[in-house]
Scaffold this motif. Structure first.
Motif, short mmCIF file in Angstrom:
data_model
loop_
_atom_site.label_atom_id
_atom_site.label_comp_id
_atom_site.label_asym_id
_atom_site.label_seq_id
_atom_site.Cartn_x
_atom_site.Cartn_y
_atom_site.Cartn_z
N ILE B 6 2.82 7.92 18.81
CA ILE B 6 2.66 6.39 19.20
C ILE B 6 3.42 6.11 19.75
N MET B 7 5.07 6.43 20.23
CA MET B 7 5.63 5.19 20.84
C MET B 7 4.47 5.61 22.22
N ARG B 10 1.95 3.83 22.53
CA ARG B 10 2.05 2.28 22.60
C ARG B 10 1.89 1.83 23.36
N LYS B 13 -0.68 1.78 26.13
CA LYS B 13 -1.54 0.71 26.02
C LYS B 13 -0.98 -0.09 26.78
N LYS B 14 -0.22 -0.86 26.68
CA LYS B 14 0.79 -1.94 26.89
C LYS B 14 0.51 -2.12 28.23
N ARG B 17 -2.74 -2.94 29.07
CA ARG B 17 -3.15 -4.34 28.49
C ARG B 17 -3.26 -5.49 30.01
N TRP B 78 12.55 -6.43 26.90
CA TRP B 78 12.22 -7.36 25.85
C TRP B 78 11.54 -6.74 24.49
N PHE B 82 11.90 -9.41 21.83
CA PHE B 82 11.30 -10.43 20.71
C PHE B 82 11.29 -9.58 19.30
N PHE B 84 11.34 -6.29 17.82
CA PHE B 84 10.23 -5.38 17.80
C PHE B 84 11.45 -4.31 17.70
#
Lengths: 271, 249
Positions: B6-7, B10, B13-14, B17, B78, B82, B84
């Protein structure tokens, strides 16, 4: 794991945290009962955040003992972590992922698998009224929506203890009320313990069954809101709090993280 | 599905995007290919070294792999800013798994970036000679990606803000690129330069990739290249995970 003290889910005994010469948390002890809503109050820099970091396994104590749901945060981290749902003071969502993906990520990290995962995500997103927005990126959400999503996420793995660090900061009264009625609801239904901090005294008085006040690294009072008001002879909890902790304004230096975050916002704005 | 996956997902996906980041990151390699590839082409030929574009392309591919891989470190900073990162730090999973997933994700992204730049080099006239060695070229690219993603994440674990990372870009990443033999042949360098180049991990990547594309002309020997790259990938993964485990959220 059996707890020696029967109905205490959090037991803190003579906890100390030192940073060099500075003692941030100075020999504190307190208990939180299973199923209780407990408020942890104190002015800025009183040792609140440091205590919470130690309770949530993010920081190791210098001395003293903590038992959380039968586990010791210093040595049985994963046991403690599985027992906790945490909503941090600062946002901790991935803004480049959707609401659903944030929930999914959390579920996988906490071992919520298979069909249970999808049904719980749906149930919780419905509850915080974000199901319709589940496929939208979190960066398009308002502050209140993000908060709601974080709360839903914190509850996803059915924690025994829910940590809320200033959860209502910057929320309007509607959202705040909605949030608390939801949290109280699960607290009653599931017997989930709630440990929260806030600077809104009226909120602490209304929601918390018991309150502890910390200042200069020491716990200076514990009891129900009523008891604290009676002890200080004040009408409301805000006055009681001021009577206990004094009127002097506490200075807190901006951490490098705060400064960076400000820069980050500027940077993001330009992208 | 597990945490590493999942890491990894992620990171991907980032990446997909942020279209602007993908397009933006192609500008620099393209500029290098045009300015150096065509600018120095005739001098290179006159010096008897052959076609400069053939020489340069592997270096530019690895340049973009290097920069993209190191960028994973900025991603980590980041995440910290932020908030996370905190979410992952209090999860009941080992930090090693988190770091591994993040590193593999970053390395995958860097590899994809390398493939895109490879296609770009084909457009401007690069022609690999040995099609059979292309899988080998992919292995070299992946190793370089893992090495520098681990390095980026390891370094970012030790710093709280971006200023420090800027310093690393200027005093570590730029020298790694410019002194690696990506732009010029490593034979016949003055003594000090020769030593520096042979200490530069990217030199072995560039050397190996050039061999994979052309089928000859390896300076260090392909066995040395591979040994060094595999060793460094494992070492940096190890160091990176140790540094990551020490982060105080």
């Amino acid at each position: 794991m059996a707890d020696i003290n029967g109905d205490n889910i959090i037991t803190v005994t003579r906890l100390v945290k030192k940073f060099g010469d500075f003692t941030a948390v100075d020999d504190i002890s307190f208990e939180v009962k299973k199923g209780e809503i407990f408020a942890f109050l104190g002015p800025n820099g009183a040792g609140k955040s440091t205590t919470i970091k130690m309770l949530t396994t993010l920081l190791r104590p210098t001395d003293g003992k903590i038992v959380m749901n039968g586990y010791d945060p210093a040595h049985q981290r994963d046991g403690v972590r599985k027992s906790l749902g945490i909503v941090f003071q600062d946002p901790s969502l991935d803004e480049d992922l959707t609401a659903f993906e944030n929930m999914q990520f959390h579920a996988i990290c906490y071992g919520v698998s298979g069909s249970l995962r999808s049904s719980r995500i749906e149930e919780l997103l419905e509850f915080v009224e974000l199901w319709e927005r589940k496929n939208d990126l979190v960066k398009t959400f308002s502050g209140g929506m993000k908060r709601r999503l974080e709360i839903a996420r914190g509850l996803l793995h059915h924690p025994k203890i829910l940590f809320l660090d200033e959860p209502t900061l910057g929320l309007d009264p509607q959202t705040r009320n909605h949030m608390w009625s939801y949290v109280k609801d699960i607290n009653q239904k599931e017997g989930m313990t709630v440990f929260f901090t806030t600077h809104y005294m009226e909120e602490a008085d209304r929601v918390a069954e018991r309150i502890a006040v910390i200042d200069h690294g020491k716990i200076i009072a514990t009891g129900t809101g009523k008891e604290l008001k009676e002890r200080t002879n004040k009408e409301n909890l805000e006055d009681a709090f001021l009577a206990l902790t004094g009127h002097k304004i506490r200075e807190e230096e901006a951490s490098s993280l705060d400064r960076m975050r400000r820069m980050g916002k500027m940077w993001r704005g330009r992208r | 599905m597990n945490v590493i996956y999942i890491m990894w997902l992620r990171q991907l996906k980032k990446y997909f995007r942020s279209k602007s980041r993908i397009v933006g990151s192609l500008g620099q390699p393209l500029l290098f290919l045009l300015a150096f590839g065509f600018g120095f082409g005739s001098i290179f030929r006159k010096a008897g070294e052959g076609n400069y574009m053939q020489f340069l392309a592997p270096g530019i591919i690895l340049m973009s792999v290097l920069f993209t891989a190191i960028f994973s470190g900025i991603d980590l900073i980041w995440d910290r800013q932020f908030g996370f990162l905190k979410e992952t730090m209090v999860a009941p999973v080992s930090r090693f798994q988190i770091m591994l997933g993040k590193t593999l994700g970053g390395a995958t992204v860097a590899t994809i970036q390398g493939v895109i730049v490879f296609i770009l080099t084909l457009i401007v006239g690069f022609r690999p000679q040995e099609v059979l060695l292309l899988p080998f070229a992919a292995v070299v690219v992946i190793l370089v990606a893992v090495i520098f993603t681990s390095l980026g994440i390891g370094l970012a674990s030790t710093m709280e803000d971006m200023q420090g990372f800027q310093l690393i870009m200027n005093f570590l990443v730029m020298p790694i690129f410019f002194l690696s033999g990506a732009l010029f042949p490593l034979q016949g360098l003055p003594g000090a330069m020769d030593i520096i180049a042979s200490l530069d991990p990217l030199s072995y990547g560039v050397d190996g990739l050039r061999y994979a594309f052309i089928g000859s002309g390896s300076v260090f020997g392909i066995a040395t290249d591979m040994t060094v790259l595999i060793f460094l990938a494992l070492l940096l993964l190890f160091i990176g995970s140790k540094l990551f485990e020490r982060i105080q959220a």
